[in-house]
Design a protein around this motif. Structure first.
Motif, mmCIF file in Angstrom:
data_model
loop_
_atom_site.group_PDB
_atom_site.id
_atom_site.type_symbol
_atom_site.label_atom_id
_atom_site.label_comp_id
_atom_site.label_asym_id
_atom_site.label_seq_id
_atom_site.Cartn_x
_atom_site.Cartn_y
_atom_site.Cartn_z
ATOM 1 N N CYS A 166 8.403 105.815 -23.772
ATOM 2 C CA CYS A 166 8.214 107.163 -24.217
ATOM 3 C C CYS A 166 8.508 108.050 -23.031
ATOM 4 N N ASP A 191 9.284 114.410 -23.485
ATOM 5 C CA ASP A 191 9.011 114.800 -24.884
ATOM 6 C C ASP A 191 7.536 114.582 -25.007
ATOM 7 N N ASP A 248 9.416 107.800 -30.111
ATOM 8 C CA ASP A 248 10.678 108.164 -30.942
ATOM 9 C C ASP A 248 11.097 106.912 -31.622
ATOM 10 N N ALA A 307 14.160 104.819 -30.899
ATOM 11 C CA ALA A 307 14.329 104.476 -29.542
ATOM 12 C C ALA A 307 14.077 102.953 -29.709
ATOM 13 N N HIS A 364 0.133 109.419 -31.916
ATOM 14 C CA HIS A 364 1.413 109.404 -32.532
ATOM 15 C C HIS A 364 0.913 109.494 -34.205
ATOM 16 N N SER A 397 5.398 108.656 -37.982
ATOM 17 C CA SER A 397 6.455 108.125 -37.117
ATOM 18 C C SER A 397 6.173 106.477 -36.943
#
Length: 793
Positions: free
Chosen positions: A575, A579, A584, A587, A608, A612
């Protein structure tokens, strides 16, 4: 012309001719490395580059003949537009220039998807622009209706050798520097095969072969590496280790041929998967590629990084170009690299693309002062600082890179066929290098009963197994360990004492499993009691022969260690700090069959979103969410412990929130099939009677009230800590956990220890460096002591 589909058609033509039984050699005008990779797949031979800027006009034809040695036909793919070359030079190094130097007939590839008769005007202009270039025909690409194709064909005035319709199945993905290299795409061979089939159906191969046979003979002999360099007449051939694999795909075939001719044995190694350099390595060549895409995996391969660091610092002659330079840097987008070059690298918005002439500012491993070379740069990263005290080159008036008698590292790519003296000097240094010492014995890991040394700033021998509890010994004020600092509730102490009455019989985890199922609204079969989250990580590592297990970092390192201990090669996905260390999902590699991620993440404290995390789930993949600190968040937001999602398992630990690190108590909840599999590989009676009793007590309604109170207390304490850090001008990551990741500066960790305060060093977490520390939240009066010590540090 750029964007017309040259690479698609050229690669397909090579594959089609090969499929028809011809021996084909593939060539690319310009410095590009990616297209030759596809050419190699299509022809079964190395892809070759033809670039007058890089090698000089007089070497272009010999290099073509060298690459085409033993072939029936050579296919040369152009670069950009036919007449586009180095700016300000009248088309020098353009496709037209190379066609004239090699007397090669030109077939134009034209995208006709948005044109009709204008194609005729375009082709006529191309054919008439330079009399030295023979344009013999066209291939119409991305063609539409037969009626429009007929109109275009009538307008062209030259033979149309093929009409290729659009096919999305053979499209190729791109990224920030262009197309994705063939070696990074598992389906590349099949794509090339489909290209060949399509071109064979839609292009007149016989007509093209007739055009090829019409090309006049060249008044030149094939380039020969044996004539460019010399090898010692006696002695062993030293090993030059060359970086390869998915992260290092860029190098010219002639470089290895020159080194071989100079008496070296070239041995490839993969920095993503190999744990050590090739045996007997006496030279290193680290070429170009996309290390930024694989920074997490490169950083996770600590064994190879250590081997590389020792080799370069020990004087092994080393050449690093672009990606190799980044690999030798201290860090790449926050991921720790080899640390040989005193600089850090970051991705930027700015693309550096230039075709310069470089001058050597001094004598180096490869060059002598004042010597000039031609090269190219193509990257979207920047290095800080961008050069060392002894730069490798001066490019367009500015020093660049790092050089010493044994190291030459810079962004500049140089084609050694055009400058063979570089290969000669490197090979001479390799021959003169001392023989490698025997490999050192493997480091001895401290046993559970051995107290490891707690370092201040020196590296930890085994970062994945470094734990915060060793930081807080010797009577230090503890900001290192994330255990709740208050007293345990009386009801929990009574439960633990009572549990000792049952130690005379084998423990039965059933009450714990039933209590957890009730707590999260799960079926009994969806729950497994474990000896803490640590046992769950080990069970998951042993559950299946994972093909590509992924651990999302920075986070608690024990999942990574458990997978490695079980013999798996771990892919680390980082990560990004830019950001806010947010996850993500894109990724994570598509072929990952196991993904482990913490939430909230240790040590960043980032929470998180459940959305996600759900986005990671897909058929054939197991997603494991470690919610070890979720009970420290009021209301447990973003928790997935109560959700039934195929292929999802959530882990919980009671260690921290209930101040019972000596009682290894935890559990897994999730996909019933997976939980059943974990139970099968679990050692019988691994969960002790006290752990079972603690689990039952800590998921009760009574415990829920106390847990929420503690979580709100943590929130207040963390707010106080973050306010103090902010007032002191110390950077930190906004946290939702009972700890804060703070950037205090390198060496502060050790200076705090000298003042009697322990914080958790963070450089043992993949993706973080020695300037970060993790600070456990504490009551305000205790926090003030830390802030005062930081002010003195």
């Amino acid at each position: 012309m750029t964007g017309q589909g040259k690479t698609t058609v050229a690669t397909g033509l090579m594959a089609a001719l090969g499929g028809a039984g011809h021996r084909v050699s593939g060539h690319k005008v310009g410095p590009d490395y990616i297209d030759p990779g596809y050419h190699a797949l299509a022809t079964g031979r190395p892809g070759r580059n033809l670039d007058p800027h890089l090698v000089g006009e007089d070497r272009v034809a010999p290099l073509l003949l060298h690459g085409a040695r033993g072939a029936d036909v050579a296919v040369v793919e152009g670069v950009m537009g036919l007449h586009d070359g180095r700016l300000g030079t009248g088309g020098f190094a353009s496709t037209a220039h190379v066609a004239a130097l090699t007397r090669t007939p030109v077939v134009l590839v034209v995208d006709v998807s948005r044109m009709s008769r204008s194609v005729g005007a375009l082709v006529k202009g191309m054919a008439d622009f330079d009399p030295a270039v023979e344009v013999v025909g066209v291939i119409l690409n991305k063609a539409g209706s037969a009626r429009n194709v007929a109109e275009i064909t009538r307008s062209v005035g030259l033979p149309v050798f093929g009409v290729v319709s659009r096919d999305e199945r053979i499209s190729r993905p791109s990224r920030h520097l262009g197309l994705v290299p063939a070696s990074e795409r598992e389906e590349s061979a099949r794509v090339v095969e489909r290209l060949g089939e399509r071109i064979a159906d839609q292009v007149d191969l016989d007509a093209l072969l007739a055009v090829a046979r019409s090309a006049p003979d060249l008044d030149a002999g094939p380039w020969d590496p044996d004539r460019e360099v010399s090898a010692p007449t006696a002695g062993k051939r030293p090993v030059v280790a060359v970086a390869g694999g998915r992260a290092f795909t860029f190098r010219y075939a002639e470089t290895e041929e020159l080194l071989t001719a100079a008496g070296c044995d070239v041995v490839a190694f993969d920095p993503l998967t190999d744990t050590s350099l090739p045996a007997g390595t006496r030279g290193l060549y680290l070429g170009g590629g996309f290390p930024e895409v694989y920074a997490g995996e490169l950083a996770a391969n600590r064994s190879l990084l250590a081997d590389l660091r020792e080799a370069v610092r020990g004087g092994v002659p080393t050449v690093a170009e672009c990606a190799g330079l980044l690999y030798l840097a201290e860090s790449l987008d926050g991921a720790p690299m080899a640390g040989v070059v005193p600089a850090g690298a970051r991705m930027t918005e700015r693309l550096t693309l230039r075709y310069p002439e470089a001058v050597s500012p001094g004598d180096t491993l490869l060059t002598r002062a004042g010597e000039r070379v031609t090269g190219h740069e193509f990257h979207r990263t920047a290095l800080t600082p961008g050069r060392g005290e002894n730069p490798a080159w001066e490019v367009e008036g500015s020093p660049e890179g790092f050089a010493s008698p044994t190291l030459h590292a810079s962004y500049l790519h140089v084609h050694w066929a055009g400058h063979p003296r570089l290969a000669s000097r490197f090979a001479e240094a390799v021959h003169d290098a001392p023989s490698p010492a025997p490999a050192p014995a493997a480091p001895v890991r401290p046993s559970p009963t051995t107290r490891p040394t707690v370092p201040g700033t020196e590296p930890v021998a085994d970062p994945l197994r470094h734990h915060g509890d060793v930081e807080a010994r010797d009577g230090l004020l503890d900001f290192a360990v994330n255990v709740y600092p208050g007293e345990r509730p009386d009801w929990l102490d009574r439960t633990l004492r009572t549990s000792l009455d049952g130690v005379g019989v084998y423990p039965d985890p059933e009450p714990a499993c039933e209590a957890v199922a009730l707590r999260h609204g799960r079926a009994r079969g969806e729950v497994l009691a474990t000896a803490g989250a640590a046992e769950a990580f080990t069970l998951l590592a042993r559950l299946r022969p994972w093909k590509r297990p992924v651990v999302v970092h920075p986070q608690f390192t024990e999942p990574h260690a458990a997978l490695e201990q079980a013999g798996h090669t771990v892919t680390a996905v980082l990560c990004a700090e830019s950001d806010g260390f947010a996850l993500d999902p894109a990724a994570v590699p598509e072929d990952a069959d196991l993904v482990m991620v913490g939430n909230p993440t240790n040590p960043t404290g980032v929470l998180h979103s459940a959305e996600s995390l759900r986005g990671l789930c897909r058929p054939g993949r197991l997603v494991v969410v470690d919610e070890a600190f979720m009970d420290a968040l009021p209301g447990e937001p973003e928790s997935l412990a109560g959700e039934r999602i195929a292929g999802l398992v959530v882990l919980r630990s009671l260690t921290k929130h209930w101040s019972v690190p000596g009682i290894r108590a935890g559990y897994a909840v999730g996909d019933e099939t997976v939980v059943r599999g974990l139970a099968r590989v679990q050692t019988p009676w691994s969960v002790s009677a006290p752990a079972i009793a603690a689990t039952v007590a800590c998921v009760s309604d009574e415990a829920g009230t106390e847990a929420e109170r503690r979580a709100k207390e943590f929130d207040d304490w963390r707010t106080d800590l973050e306010a103090g850090l902010r007032e002191a001008g110390i950077g930190f990551v906004p946290s939702r956990a009972p700890f804060v990741l703070a950037r205090v500066g390198e060496g502060v960790h050790a200076r705090l220890r000298e003042q009697g305060i322990a914080v958790r060093r963070a450089d043992t977490f993949p993706g973080l460096g020695p300037d970060w520390v993790r600070v456990a939240v504490r009551p305000p009066e205790t926090t003030r002591k830390l802030l005062a010590a930081l002010a003195r540090s």
